[in-house]
Design a protein around this motif. Structure first.
Motif, PDB file in Angstrom:
ATOM      1  N   THR A  37       0.839  -1.190   0.000  1.00 51.57           N
ATOM      2  CA  THR A  37       0.000   0.000   0.000  1.00 51.57           C
ATOM      3  C   THR A  37       0.875   1.241   0.000  1.00 51.57           C
ATOM      4  N   LEU A  38       0.332   2.285  -0.582  1.00 48.38           N
ATOM      5  CA  LEU A  38       1.015   3.572  -0.620  1.00 48.38           C
ATOM      6  C   LEU A  38       0.007   4.626  -0.199  1.00 48.38           C
ATOM      7  N   LEU A  39       0.327   5.387   0.827  1.00 51.52           N
ATOM      8  CA  LEU A  39      -0.537   6.437   1.326  1.00 51.52           C
ATOM      9  C   LEU A  39       0.062   7.778   0.951  1.00 51.52           C
ATOM     10  N   LEU A  40      -0.708   8.570   0.204  1.00 51.82           N
ATOM     11  CA  LEU A  40      -0.294   9.918  -0.171  1.00 51.82           C
ATOM     12  C   LEU A  40      -1.176  10.908   0.573  1.00 51.82           C
ATOM     13  N   ILE A  41      -0.554  11.897   1.197  1.00 52.60           N
ATOM     14  CA  ILE A  41      -1.300  12.918   1.933  1.00 52.60           C
ATOM     15  C   ILE A  41      -1.030  14.255   1.273  1.00 52.60           C
ATOM     16  N   LYS A  42      -2.090  14.878   0.766  1.00 51.49           N
ATOM     17  CA  LYS A  42      -1.968  16.160   0.069  1.00 51.49           C
ATOM     18  C   LYS A  42      -3.103  17.057   0.555  1.00 51.49           C
ATOM     19  N   LEU A  43      -2.812  17.984   1.435  1.00 46.36           N
ATOM     20  CA  LEU A  43      -3.838  18.801   2.059  1.00 46.36           C
ATOM     21  C   LEU A  43      -3.853  20.235   1.533  1.00 46.36           C
ATOM     22  N   ASP A  44      -3.214  20.472   0.398  1.00 45.15           N
ATOM     23  CA  ASP A  44      -3.123  21.815  -0.157  1.00 45.15           C
ATOM     24  C   ASP A  44      -4.432  22.237  -0.808  1.00 45.15           C
ATOM     25  N   ASN A  67       2.096  -2.442  -8.444  1.00 47.17           N
ATOM     26  CA  ASN A  67       1.275  -3.428  -7.745  1.00 47.17           C
ATOM     27  C   ASN A  67       0.825  -2.943  -6.369  1.00 47.17           C
ATOM     28  N   HIS A  68       0.925  -1.652  -6.122  1.00 49.79           N
ATOM     29  CA  HIS A  68       0.527  -1.088  -4.836  1.00 49.79           C
ATOM     30  C   HIS A  68      -0.918  -0.587  -4.893  1.00 49.79           C
ATOM     31  N   ARG A  69      -1.553  -0.636  -3.756  1.00 50.20           N
ATOM     32  CA  ARG A  69      -2.870  -0.029  -3.604  1.00 50.20           C
ATOM     33  C   ARG A  69      -2.623   1.391  -3.113  1.00 50.20           C
ATOM     34  N   ILE A  70      -3.068   2.377  -3.895  1.00 48.67           N
ATOM     35  CA  ILE A  70      -2.777   3.774  -3.582  1.00 48.67           C
ATOM     36  C   ILE A  70      -4.002   4.423  -2.951  1.00 48.67           C
ATOM     37  N   THR A  71      -3.785   5.044  -1.793  1.00 51.68           N
ATOM     38  CA  THR A  71      -4.826   5.797  -1.105  1.00 51.68           C
ATOM     39  C   THR A  71      -4.358   7.237  -0.999  1.00 51.68           C
ATOM     40  N   GLU A  83     -13.116  13.820  -8.270  1.00 52.02           N
ATOM     41  CA  GLU A  83     -14.117  12.836  -8.669  1.00 52.02           C
ATOM     42  C   GLU A  83     -14.595  13.055 -10.100  1.00 52.02           C
ATOM     43  N   THR A  84     -14.638  14.311 -10.552  1.00 49.94           N
ATOM     44  CA  THR A  84     -15.143  14.612 -11.889  1.00 49.94           C
ATOM     45  C   THR A  84     -14.110  14.358 -12.970  1.00 49.94           C
ATOM     46  N   PHE A  85     -12.881  14.802 -12.769  1.00 50.60           N
ATOM     47  CA  PHE A  85     -11.903  14.789 -13.844  1.00 50.60           C
ATOM     48  C   PHE A  85     -10.833  13.699 -13.749  1.00 50.60           C
ATOM     49  N   ASP A  86     -10.655  13.110 -12.615  1.00 47.61           N
ATOM     50  CA  ASP A  86      -9.599  12.114 -12.460  1.00 47.61           C
ATOM     51  C   ASP A  86     -10.195  10.728 -12.424  1.00 47.61           C
ATOM     52  N   ASN A  87      -9.660   9.854 -13.281  1.00 48.58           N
ATOM     53  CA  ASN A  87     -10.056   8.459 -13.288  1.00 48.58           C
ATOM     54  C   ASN A  87      -9.328   7.772 -12.146  1.00 48.58           C
ATOM     55  N   GLU A  88     -10.066   7.213 -11.192  1.00 51.12           N
ATOM     56  CA  GLU A  88      -9.434   6.642 -10.004  1.00 51.12           C
ATOM     57  C   GLU A  88      -8.498   5.487 -10.323  1.00 51.12           C
ATOM     58  N   SER A  89      -8.753   4.759 -11.391  1.00 48.88           N
ATOM     59  CA  SER A  89      -7.867   3.646 -11.711  1.00 48.88           C
ATOM     60  C   SER A  89      -6.503   4.133 -12.186  1.00 48.88           C
ATOM     61  N   GLU A  90      -6.441   5.346 -12.699  1.00 48.39           N
ATOM     62  CA  GLU A  90      -5.157   5.890 -13.160  1.00 48.39           C
ATOM     63  C   GLU A  90      -4.420   6.634 -12.062  1.00 48.39           C
ATOM     64  N   THR A  91      -5.130   7.130 -11.082  1.00 48.14           N
ATOM     65  CA  THR A  91      -4.472   7.920 -10.045  1.00 48.14           C
ATOM     66  C   THR A  91      -4.405   7.165  -8.731  1.00 48.14           C
ATOM     67  N   SER A  92      -5.496   7.131  -8.013  1.00 48.67           N
ATOM     68  CA  SER A  92      -5.512   6.423  -6.730  1.00 48.67           C
ATOM     69  C   SER A  92      -6.739   5.535  -6.671  1.00 48.67           C
ATOM     70  N   GLU A  93      -6.665   4.520  -5.854  1.00 51.14           N
ATOM     71  CA  GLU A  93      -7.785   3.605  -5.722  1.00 51.14           C
ATOM     72  C   GLU A  93      -8.807   4.083  -4.712  1.00 51.14           C
ATOM     73  N   LYS A  94      -8.390   4.970  -3.828  1.00 56.03           N
ATOM     74  CA  LYS A  94      -9.295   5.449  -2.804  1.00 56.03           C
ATOM     75  C   LYS A  94      -8.941   6.884  -2.462  1.00 56.03           C
ATOM     76  N   LEU A  95      -9.959   7.714  -2.301  1.00 57.32           N
ATOM     77  CA  LEU A  95      -9.759   9.109  -1.915  1.00 57.32           C
ATOM     78  C   LEU A  95     -10.466   9.339  -0.587  1.00 57.32           C
ATOM     79  N   ILE A  96      -9.711   9.779   0.395  1.00 50.48           N
ATOM     80  CA  ILE A  96     -10.267  10.124   1.690  1.00 50.48           C
ATOM     81  C   ILE A  96     -10.150  11.633   1.818  1.00 50.48           C
ATOM     82  N   ASP A  97     -11.296  12.299   1.954  1.00 62.44           N
ATOM     83  CA  ASP A  97     -11.279  13.754   2.039  1.00 62.44           C
ATOM     84  C   ASP A  97     -11.429  14.187   3.489  1.00 62.44           C
ATOM     85  N   ILE A  98     -10.646  15.188   3.862  1.00 63.86           N
ATOM     86  CA  ILE A  98     -10.733  15.739   5.213  1.00 63.86           C
ATOM     87  C   ILE A  98     -10.861  17.243   5.101  1.00 63.86           C
ATOM     88  N   ASN A  99     -11.387  17.822   6.138  1.00 63.86           N
ATOM     89  CA  ASN A  99     -11.664  19.258   6.158  1.00 63.86           C
ATOM     90  C   ASN A  99     -10.464  20.032   6.617  1.00 63.86           C
TER      91      ASN A  99
END
Length: 99
Positions: A37-44, A67-71, A83-99
Motif C-alpha cells: 500500500t502507498l498512502l499519499l497525503i496532500k492537504l493543499d 502493484n501497490h494499492r494507492i490511497t 471525482e469529476t476529472f480524475d479516473n481513479e484507476s489511473e491515479t488512486s484507488e481510494k480518496l479520503i477527504d478531510i476538512n
C-alpha cells in the motif's frame, strides 16, 4: 519483609509470567503479510492539487508502485474536482477527504 510486600511481589511475578507466555504464543503465530500500500497525503488547496494530479498517473505507472494499492488523503475543497476529472484507476484507488 512484610506479608503485603510478598503478596505484591508474587502478584507482579505472576503478571510477568502471564505476559511472557502470551507474548510467546503470539510471536509463534503465523503472521500474514499485508498487501503493498502507498498512502499519499496532500492537504493543499485547489491550485496545488491541479499541479499534483499529473504526478499521480506517473506514480501509478512507475514499476515500483504498479502493484501497490494507492490511497490519497486530500482536502475536501478539491474532492469534486478529483471525482469529476480524475479516473481513479489511473491515479488512486481510494480518496479520503478531510476538512
Amino acid at each position: 519483609m512484610t506479608l503485603d510486600k510478598v503478596i505484591v511481589k508474587a502478584h507482579n511475578l505472576f503478571r510477568y509470567l502471564i505476559y511472557l507466555i502470551l507474548d510467546l504464543i503470539i510471536s509463534q503465530q503465523k503472521q500474514t503479510k499485508s498487501p503493498n500500500t502507498l498512502l499519499l497525503i496532500k492537504l493543499d488547496s485547489i491550485g496545488d492539487y491541479i499541479l499534483f494530479r499529473n504526478f499521480l498517473s506517473f506514480i501509478r505507472k512507475n514499476h515500483k508502485f504498479s502493484n501497490h494499492r494507492i490511497t490519497l488523503i486530500g482536502n475536501i475543497i478539491w474532492k469534486d474536482l478529483s471525482e469529476t476529472f480524475d479516473n481513479e484507476s489511473e491515479t488512486s484507488e481510494k480518496l479520503i477527504d478531510i476538512n
